[in-house]
Design an enzyme around this catalytic site. Structure first.
Site, short mmCIF file in Angstrom:
data_model
loop_
_atom_site.label_atom_id
_atom_site.label_comp_id
_atom_site.label_asym_id
_atom_site.label_seq_id
_atom_site.Cartn_x
_atom_site.Cartn_y
_atom_site.Cartn_z
N ASP A 248 0.82 -1.22 0.00
CA ASP A 248 0.00 0.00 0.00
C ASP A 248 0.86 1.27 0.00
O ASP A 248 2.03 1.25 0.38
CB ASP A 248 -0.89 0.03 1.25
CG ASP A 248 -1.96 -1.05 1.22
OD1 ASP A 248 -1.99 -1.83 0.25
OD2 ASP A 248 -2.76 -1.11 2.18
N HIS B 119 3.64 -2.43 3.02
CA HIS B 119 3.70 -1.06 2.49
C HIS B 119 5.01 -0.84 1.77
O HIS B 119 6.07 -1.31 2.21
CB HIS B 119 3.55 -0.04 3.63
CG HIS B 119 2.23 -0.13 4.33
ND1 HIS B 119 2.01 -1.03 5.35
CD2 HIS B 119 1.08 0.56 4.16
CE1 HIS B 119 0.75 -0.91 5.78
NE2 HIS B 119 0.18 0.05 5.07
#
Length: 708
Positions: free
Chosen positions: A88, A240
């Site tokens: 992400d 992430h």
């Protein structure tokens, strides 16, 4: 002969200015919207149970869910021994390529949920992801929390992100991960309402089976352990690739992937794991919308940086100007105090020349103040320049000794001054306006610097007579702060560009050297003064020589006066531009005086509209406390400067309260004057003389002073 058509001043530039400011504000606001991009761990905290409970089909479902507009939910998970790594908050120019390198090393694939605004910043990284065989999903445009976002904004976020990805990769995303989401059991009722809107837009929602919380940086081993499924189950793993230092995430992948591959796991994209088709190609229209979006975003970012630099430059220049003004004022006070300690000398007969055109309201007070001067042997020559209101008759009826009236057809102020100079008998000439009222000692004080044979001209201290009301107070402060502080500085720097038409003394030899007063510009006083300096004479400022003048009493009159002043000053600057490369007194005028005028009276005022737009942008997107602190600090400096200037001129501090209000109307009017003058100058227009209608304010001031 055909009918003469009067040339109108250009008007289209006002529309262009408004359009420019609107576009600038829109670009800055778009940048402000985009720059509020969040990252995992930096955004709002989810409130358990917010908006009620989500259906059990969501909270008890698998990680990949399709939510219908009517609320129906179907979900699927990864098959056994299948891992869908997801990342992400990217793309990131540093960490995303490193993660791609690890994936390529182990022949693994992953899904990257990207923030649309970051895609516009780093489109090459997004293309690198697709080229490596990985896929991209949407993570909204500015990392908003869908459950707390209005429907219109959420739809806008989805559309903008889709366009950004389409322009960067040529693909249209069909997968979406809501920012600040985690596992299905963490979905709230508010989140579910947002998921319904997302599903209605055609997206497949991808949550997580394992949230590694790598943004907390717990260590590579802890991240790898949190990502590992139990019992050979498949999983969607959340990590992430942006939002900070992701070195632990990269290290965790080097631990996790080979370990699970050794156990028979495969690492695939979400679509590959579920047997879904690849993301469809974007339409040409979608790509072009994405290009336009990227251009607007990058343009807004560039503008914001440029405006920040402009603001810093303006603040630094204003600070340096203030320091120089204060230092020069201090030095000038020491100089004039030495001069004031000397007794006033009689320097020979003085001829006062008063050009007058329709000055019936003030001419009698002007003449009385001059003949009431304590300087001996003073002659007053009133040149009536074709007045139609009986100006000359008023002076003649006064039958004042030493006052002479010369009548001529209307030819303009420069011609009237030159006529008066021809009739004058004195070697010292005092040139004044027909609405000016002199203090009794003004002429005597004004001519004292001419004891120095190098001085060719002296500027007096003009004060506003009609200073009641906001407009009068603002002009009073402007005269005291801007004009008089600047004149003290110019005097010290020996580059005084203007002796005001209201009160100024000239040596006849200097007038002879420059051939009299020129009519080539609308600012004949500035043009004349610059010519005197270029002829080798010094021009100084005498603050003790005080004269009172009538300032414009309406915004329309103020506009006309300042428009003529500004345009005329630009004409004079252009006329004397060769002073920039000359030596001696002319060089000081060019490199000090003209450069100062260009910077502080032309260029910075032209940038003022952008500064105001930036200020509005700050109100909308910056913390109000920060904006308020900057504004209060700026205002405090202005008030302190004004207070110092008032003290130098021995004026009361009362008008200071109106100074903050000056930023609301007066300042904008002044920079619009500069803008209009610049446009006219660039287009080669010729401005007509705008004469101010007199109300007799100077006369009223003289009467009040007499009664007191």
């Amino acid at each position: 002969m055909g009918k003469r058509v009067r040339r109108r001043e250009p008007r289209a530039h006002w529309l262009l200015l408004c359009l420019f400011m609107l576009v600038l504000l829109a670009e800055l606001c778009f940048n402000g919207y985009v720059s509020h991009v969040g990252a995992e761990g930096s955004g709002p905290t989810e409130v358990p149970g917010a908006g009620g409970a989500a259906p059990g089909t969501v909270t008890g479902g698998a990680a990949v869910q399709r939510v219908g507009a009517g609320g129906s939910v179907t979900s699927r998970g990864m098959p056994a021994k299948t891992i869908a790594l997801t990342f992400d908050d990217g793309p990131d120019p540093t960490w995303t390529p490193r993660i791609l390198a690890v994936l390529a090393r182990y022949h693994a694939h992953a899904t990257f949920f990207e923030i649309g605004s970051r895609v516009n910043q780093y489109p090459a990284v997004s293309r690198q992801i697709v080229a490596a065989g990985d896929e991209i999903g949407s993570h909204t445009f500015t990392h908003v929390q869908p459950g707390d976002t209005p429907a219109w904004r959420l739809n806008t976020e989805l559309t903008l992100t889709s366009n950004a990805i389409a322009a960067a990769t040529g693909r249209r995303p069909v997968l979406l991960r809501p920012p600040y989401s985690s596992k299905p059991d963490a979905v709230t009722g508010a989140d579910f309402a947002a998921l319904r809107r997302i599903g209605a837009a055609g997206y497949l929602v991808v949550l997580a089976d394992h949230d590694t919380q790598d943004w907390r940086r717990p260590g590579a081993a802890a991240i790898a352990t949190a990502a590992q499924p139990a019992g050979g189950a498949g999983a969607v793993v959340m990590m992430h690739d942006s939002g900070g230092d992701r070195s632990q995430t990269v290290a965790a992948l080097n631990l996790l992937i080979p370990r699970l591959q050794a156990q028979g796991y495969r690492f695939v994209t979400v679509s590959e794991g579920l047997g879904l088709p690849a993301a469809p190609r974007a339409s040409a229209a979608g790509r072009w919308r994405g290009y336009a979006l990227r251009f607007a975003q990058l343009g807004g970012s560039w503008l914001a940086r440029a405006m920040t630099v402009l603001m810093l430059v303006a603040v630094v220049l204003a600070g340096l100007r203030l320091l120089v003004q204060v230092f020069c004022a201090w030095a000038h006070i020491r100089r004039v105090h030495r001069r004031w300690r000397q007794p006033l000398e009689f320097l020979g007969p003085v001829s006062v020349i008063v050009p007058a055109y329709n000055e019936a309201a003030n001419i009698a007070a002007t003449v009385r103040s001059l003949i009431g001067s304590d300087y001996p042997r003073l002659e007053v020559i009133v040149v009536d320049d074709g007045s139609t209101d009986g100006t000359a008759d008023i002076v003649e009826r006064m039958r004042a000794p030493g006052v002479f009236v010369v009548r001529q057809d209307n030819a303009g102020k420069p011609a009237a001054l030159n006529t008066g100079i021809r009739y004058a008998r004195g070697e010292i000439l005092v040139l004044v306006d027909g609405d000016t009222v002199f203090e009794p000692d003004a002429v005597g004080r004004l001519v004292q610097p001419l004891r120095d044979r190098r001085v060719g001209a002296v500027s007096g201290n003009t004060k506003v007579a009609n200073r009641k009301g906001l407009l009068g107070r603002w002009q009073h402060l402007e005269y005291v702060i801007g004009f008089n502080l600047d004149r003290r500085m110019f005097d010290i720097a020996r580059c005084m560009p203007t002796v005001p038409g209201a009160i100024g003394a000239f040596r006849r030899a200097a007038v002879r050297d420059v051939g009299g007063v020129s009519a080539q510009t609308l600012a004949e006083d500035a043009d004349f003064t610059m010519a005197v300096i270029r002829a080798g004479w010094r021009v100084v400022y005498e603050p003790a020589a005080i004269a009172w003048t009538e300032a414009p009493s309406s915004l329309r009159q103020l506009w006309r006066q300042r428009y003529r002043w500004c345009y005329g000053t630009m004409q004079a600057m252009w006329k004397h531009r060769r002073a920039l490369v000359q030596r001696g007194a002319a060089g000081r005028l060019g490199r000090r005086g003209l450069s100062y005028l260009l910077l502080f009276q032309v260029l910075l005022p032209l940038s003022a509209p952008m500064v105001d737009v930036y200020g509005l942008y700050g109100l909308l997107f910056l913390p109000l406390t920060k904006v308020a602190a900057v504004w209060l600090g700026f205002t405090a400096v202005q008030v302190a400067t004004a207070g110092y200037a008032l003290r130098l001129d021995r004026e009361r501090y009362g008008p200071l309260w109106s100074l903050p209000l000056q930023q609301v109307v007066y300042r904008q009017l002044m920079y619009l004057v500069v803008f209009q003058s610049t446009v006219m100058a660039l287009l080669g227009g010729r401005l007509r003389w705008h004469r101010m209608a007199r109300t007799g304010a100077a006369t009223a001031h003289a009467r009040a002073a007499t009664r007191s």
